[in-house]
Design a protein around this motif. Structure first.
Motif, PDB file in Angstrom:
ATOM      1  N   ARG A 133       0.827  -1.201   0.000  1.00 43.84           N
ATOM      2  CA  ARG A 133       0.000   0.000   0.000  1.00 43.84           C
ATOM      3  C   ARG A 133       0.871   1.266   0.000  1.00 43.84           C
ATOM      4  O   ARG A 133       0.576   2.246  -0.678  1.00 43.84           O
ATOM      5  N   ASP A 187      -9.907   0.634  -3.379  1.00 42.41           N
ATOM      6  CA  ASP A 187     -10.014  -0.781  -3.765  1.00 42.41           C
ATOM      7  C   ASP A 187      -9.394  -0.956  -5.142  1.00 42.41           C
ATOM      8  O   ASP A 187      -8.419  -0.299  -5.489  1.00 42.41           O
ATOM      9  N   ARG A 188      -9.976  -1.773  -5.970  1.00 43.47           N
ATOM     10  CA  ARG A 188      -9.348  -2.152  -7.231  1.00 43.47           C
ATOM     11  C   ARG A 188      -9.418  -1.078  -8.309  1.00 43.47           C
ATOM     12  O   ARG A 188      -8.784  -1.219  -9.353  1.00 43.47           O
ATOM     13  N   SER A 218      -5.526   2.972   5.200  1.00 47.71           N
ATOM     14  CA  SER A 218      -6.365   3.683   4.226  1.00 47.71           C
ATOM     15  C   SER A 218      -6.203   5.189   4.352  1.00 47.71           C
ATOM     16  O   SER A 218      -6.042   5.905   3.355  1.00 47.71           O
ATOM     17  N   GLN A 257     -14.159   3.888  -0.010  1.00 46.99           N
ATOM     18  CA  GLN A 257     -13.678   2.597   0.494  1.00 46.99           C
ATOM     19  C   GLN A 257     -13.718   1.515  -0.573  1.00 46.99           C
ATOM     20  O   GLN A 257     -12.837   0.654  -0.627  1.00 46.99           O
ATOM     21  N   HIS A 258     -14.735   1.548  -1.437  1.00 44.17           N
ATOM     22  CA  HIS A 258     -14.913   0.477  -2.412  1.00 44.17           C
ATOM     23  C   HIS A 258     -14.447   0.843  -3.817  1.00 44.17           C
ATOM     24  O   HIS A 258     -14.512   0.003  -4.719  1.00 44.17           O
ATOM     25  N   HIS A 272      -8.489   2.130  -7.879  1.00 47.16           N
ATOM     26  CA  HIS A 272      -7.734   3.304  -7.440  1.00 47.16           C
ATOM     27  C   HIS A 272      -7.131   4.064  -8.616  1.00 47.16           C
ATOM     28  O   HIS A 272      -6.864   5.259  -8.526  1.00 47.16           O
ATOM     29  N   GLU A 315      -3.063  -4.747  -9.007  1.00 46.31           N
ATOM     30  CA  GLU A 315      -3.395  -3.431  -9.549  1.00 46.31           C
ATOM     31  C   GLU A 315      -2.302  -2.398  -9.276  1.00 46.31           C
ATOM     32  O   GLU A 315      -2.234  -1.368  -9.944  1.00 46.31           O
TER      33      GLU A 315
END
Length: 911
Positions: free
Chosen positions: A386, A810-811, A755, A805-806, A813, A423
């Motif tokens: 991250r 997540d995927r 996050s 958040q989603h 971004h 990703e």
């Protein structure tokens, strides 16, 4: 001591001098009784009284002499009016008697002259709303208006406007359909008043009168508009356009300004107005006319302008320029030299050295026990996927457009990609396209190695990198379309999605039909696996490509796919991008969205309909400041919902979208957001930081930063992350030291929250975007034009942040790369007619609004003198500080062509 026992005390005389007698002010002097008038005033009063007495005697032989005396005294008094003129004061008691004399007179020149006198007297003594001044003037000598002074003309103009509106209302309420009011007598007066106002520095009053009587086109041929005052007239018209509630009136005002610019040979300013109207016919006609009537330098400046802007008018103008075959103009319109200018500015400002993410984080300034405890035994910070992903975005934003960095273009480019996961590899490979943005030839050579990689995520990153590399640039070989056409139907879903987004970024605002043919089947589900994510991204891509075109075929296609989707598909958070794609088609098009709104409610049966309707409505009125639409959005927010409140989130974001670009609207909107934060439910509170950021993109005002800073520590994670991202957007490209310090503190505060820390890093990268040379602001040309292409990227990220958040965490971004469409240089560079850089002295200061001000007011305040290239803030304005050069454009922003000023000898020959 009792009151009776009190000892009287003798008053002590004061040593102060005796009070001076009070001076009589001007008003008191005017109110003196006749016995105390000066000899001169007494003689004037007696002459006027005698003249009135002669008129009442009924002797026709004395009428003309008496009337001429009254008229002459009034005219000489009104020629320099600083208070109520004495002739008018002394005639006040005789106003009614003069009206009676007038009523008894038969039609004659004397009666007309008395009507003129009564018209002037009625300006002061008639009852409010009676319009007696106009009534008498219509019965007098209509041609002799200007002799009675400027104040009389101003008063008469107000009564003309009232009378015109009264006649229009009277006819509209009559039974006869299609009847038009008889206003020829009023127009006769207007035709005299307007030229007089224009010749006597009252341009605003002339324009106001023509607007009131709906005769603004008369300004195009008005005798008073010349090279000395056209700029003031046009400036007033352009500012008035923002306050025209009716779309037809708005268009008429801008078209009038366009016509005046054309009459004065200001083709660049005329093109700017045509782009504001987004009128393809107007823009293309202007470009064609410029080929014969305009010199090469002005055509080149027009090409730079259409290259900077995006919209259907700009795209049509570019096509005409390309068809003309002028290679120089075509290259300027294609933006192929943007990378060269950026690197030139970097060299001049000593910013060529690449920056690493660590240079931005400045961990040594925020080293605390919390961070040091996360260090391993060797003293190195723990390496996480991250954190590497965040560094990828920071590196891409900071070095965007510079062509070199320390992570991707150096020897460790391949190494950095393999430090990522899934990703993250996609983002790392795509970041190379942002670093090499606008330099297509160099970029393609560097990106090519990733296309042959066996890993699907890296190939996907190469597709997105290709789009980023070509963002806003029209290359003769059209590499993005050539490389990504076949990849849209690739076996890998990641590659397909990245290719779709790459095409969206590369061709935003171009309205190319071949992209509709390519991406349409993806929306339908005929290409790929029919996944709703691909359909949503393809819908968003089509919205970005055809932004503001009201393309019915694209809209119907997206609408049909929404109708075919199952409830589970529409419940998917990514489905919001279908709604956004639909809304972008109508960006800034006002009532043209009504038909689509009706169709949406009829075809789709799902709660997402309300979300889609509000998205359409707010996009359609973006930047208009429409008060009624803002009130509607506030009404939607008034309902207290704790779940299924996505449509309320769009309403909050829509308030900002409608109000963006206008200072008063922004101020009122900020007050409304304060109320929402205090009284609203949590779902709409989460959107407020994002809406505040949209209002102030790349404009880090102290109060805005302070408000967002408070929200970054909110107990709700979504509110806090939205505020952190908002700080990044508000300070984007400014290198604002206060925001940088706040973000460093937040990186320490959220050290254990992965996050939150990721969003903090992204915000840090945005703050230092382009090393301070770029901006995300969608406005340009002295905040006159709203770039639709820039707005598409901002809205894509903000809609993604509504469910951060989603989506962004997540995927998906890599939606953050959509900001590339909003990135543009914020420098001022001067070039000569051969497009070679020139150093020119300019003054840069805070922009000052000068509309309607008398004389030649200063357009900037608190200025400093610099030599180009210089950087311009969101509220800055530049003006020439030397007479050695003459700019082709009146707006000094971006790339401006300058000519050498003519010498005295050359000027004499021209004259």
């Amino acid at each position: 001591m009792s009151k009776e026992d009190e000892v009287p005390v003798d008053p002590v005389p004061s040593g102060d001098p005796p009070a001076a007698p009070e001076k009589k002010d001007k008003v008191a002097e005017d109110a003196l009784p006749p016995a105390e008038l000066s000899e001169e005033d007494q003689a004037l009063k007696e002459r006027l009284d005698v003249a009135v007495q002669r008129l009442q005697e009924g002797n026709d032989a004395l009428y003309q002499q008496a009337l001429m005396l009254l008229a002459d005294e009034i005219k000489t008094a009104t020629s320099s009016m600083t208070s109520v003129p004495k002739p008018l004061k002394y005639l006040a008691p005789h106003f009614q008697s003069l009206k009676e004399v007038y009523a008894d007179l038969p039609p004659s020149p004397n009666r007309a002259l008395l009507a003129d006198v009564l018209s002037v007297l009625a300006m002061t003594f008639s009852a409010d709303g009676s319009r007696e001044s106009l009534t008498f003037k219509l019965q007098g000598n209509r041609g002799s208006l200007t002799e009675w002074g400027h104040e009389f003309l101003r008063s008469l103009a107000g009564e003309i406007a009232e009378e015109y509106n009264a006649r229009v209302v009277e006819v509209s309420t009559a039974a006869a359909a299609g009847a038009t009011p008889e206003v020829s007598d009023l127009m006769e007066l207007v035709d005299v008043i307007v030229p007089h106002h224009l010749r006597h520095n009252a341009e605003a009053e002339a324009v106001d009168l023509l607007m009131e009587v709906q005769q603004l086109p008369k300004l195009r041929n008005a005798a008073g508009v010349d090279e000395k005052n056209y700029a003031r007239v046009c400036l007033y018209l352009l500012r008035c356009a923002d306050f025209m509630p009716d779309p037809d009136d708005h268009t008429e005002v801008l078209e009038t300004a366009h016509a005046l610019f054309m009459e004065q040979g200001q083709h660049v300013d005329a093109l700017r107005v045509a782009l504001r109207l987004d009128d393809s016919e107007l823009a293309t006609a202007l470009v064609r006319a410029s080929n014969e009537a305009v010199d090469a330098s002005e055509r080149a400046q027009m090409a730079i302008l259409v290259g900077r802007h995006a919209g259907s008018a700009a795209a049509a103008a570019v096509e005409v320029m390309e068809a003309d075959g002028d290679e120089k103009v075509t290259e300027l319109a294609a933006n192929v030299s943007r990378a060269e200018h950026l690197k030139y500015v970097a060299r001049e400002l000593d910013l060529t050295e690449p920056k690493t993410p660590e240079d931005i984080y400045k961990r040594h300034l925020a080293d605390t026990g919390a961070r040091l405890r996360r260090a391993n035994a060797d003293g190195a910070a723990v390496d996480s996927a991250r954190e590497n992903l965040a560094s990828t975005y920071v590196n891409a934003f900071v070095n965007a457009g510079f062509g070199t960095d320390r992570l991707m273009t150096g020897e460790q480019g391949n190494t950095w990609v393999y430090k990522q996961k899934t990703e993250g590899m996609l983002a790392a490979a795509a970041s190379l396209g942002m670093v090499l943005m606008w330099d297509v030839d160099e970029g393609l050579n560097s990106i090519d190695k990733f296309f042959s990689n066996s890993d699907d995520h890296i190939r996907a990153g190469a597709c997105l990198a290709t789009g980023l590399n070509s963002c806003g640039v029209r290359h003769e070989s059209d590499p993005a379309y050539a490389l990504l056409t076949d990849v849209v139907s690739d076996r890998s879903s990641q590659v397909r999605r990245a290719a779709i987004m790459g095409l969206a970024v590369a061709y935003a605002g171009t309205a190319r039909e071949d992209l509709h043919e390519l991406l349409g089947p993806v929306v339908d589900g005929e290409v790929g696996d029919g996944d709703v994510t691909e359909a949503a991204l393809a819908s968003l891509a089509l919205g970005q490509v055809f932004v503001g075109t009201c393309n019915g075929e694209v809209g119907a296609r997206i609408l049909e796919r929404m109708a075919q989707c199952s409830d589970a598909d529409l419940d998917n958070t990514v489905a919001r991008f279908m709604c956004l794609g639909l809304g972008l088609l109508f960006l800034g098009k006002n009532e043209k969205v009504d038909a689509m709104l009706e169709a949406l409610g009829t075809i789709v049966e799902h709660r997402i309909v309300e979300y889609a309707k509000l998205t359409l409505e707010t996009c359609a009125y973006a930047g208009t400041g429409n008060v009624l639409k803002v009130q509607r959005m506030l009404h939607v927010c008034a309902e207290h919902l704790t779940e299924n409140a996505d449509h309320q989130a769009i309403a909050v974001l829509g308030i900002a979208l409608i109000s963006v670009g206008e200072d008063i609207s922004k101020e009122m909107t900020m007050r409304a957001f304060e109320h929402i934060l205090h009284y609203g439910e949590l779902p709409i509170k989460r959107v407020v930081p994002l809406a505040v950021a949209l209002l102030h993109v790349s404009t880090p005002d102290y109060a805005v930063v302070d408000q967002l800073s408070r929200l970054t520590h909110d107990a709700d994670a979504d509110v806090a992350m939205g505020a952190i991202l908002g700080l990044g957007l508000v300070s984007a490209g400014t290198n604002n030291s206060r925001v940088a310090g706040l973000l460093r503190s937040l990186s320490d505060f959220y050290a254990k929250e992965a996050s939150h820390l990721f969003v903090v890093r992204v915000a840090q990268g945005l703050n230092a975007m382009g090393k301070g040379l770029l901006t995300l602001s969608p406005f340009h040309s002295d905040r006159f034009l709203l770039d639709a292409r820039a707005m598409t990227g901002l809205l894509a990220v903000l809609h993604g942040a509504l469910d951060i958040q989603h989506l962004l965490l997540d995927r998906l971004h890599y939606l953050l790369f959509s900001l590339a469409t909003a990135m543009s240089p914020r420098y001022l560079v001067m070039v000569d007619e051969d497009m070679q850089h020139v150093e020119v002295s300019v003054r840069v200061g805070q922009a000052v609004e000068t509309v309607g001000q008398a004389g030649r007011p200063k357009t900037i305040s608190g200025f400093q003198e610099h030599t180009t290239p210089v950087l311009l803030g969101a509220k800055d304005r530049a003006e020439m500080a030397t007479e050695q050069f003459v700019p082709v454009s009146n707006v000094l922003e971006g790339v401006v062509i300058v000519r050498a000023a003519p010498t005295d000898g050359a000027a004499e020959m021209e004259t």
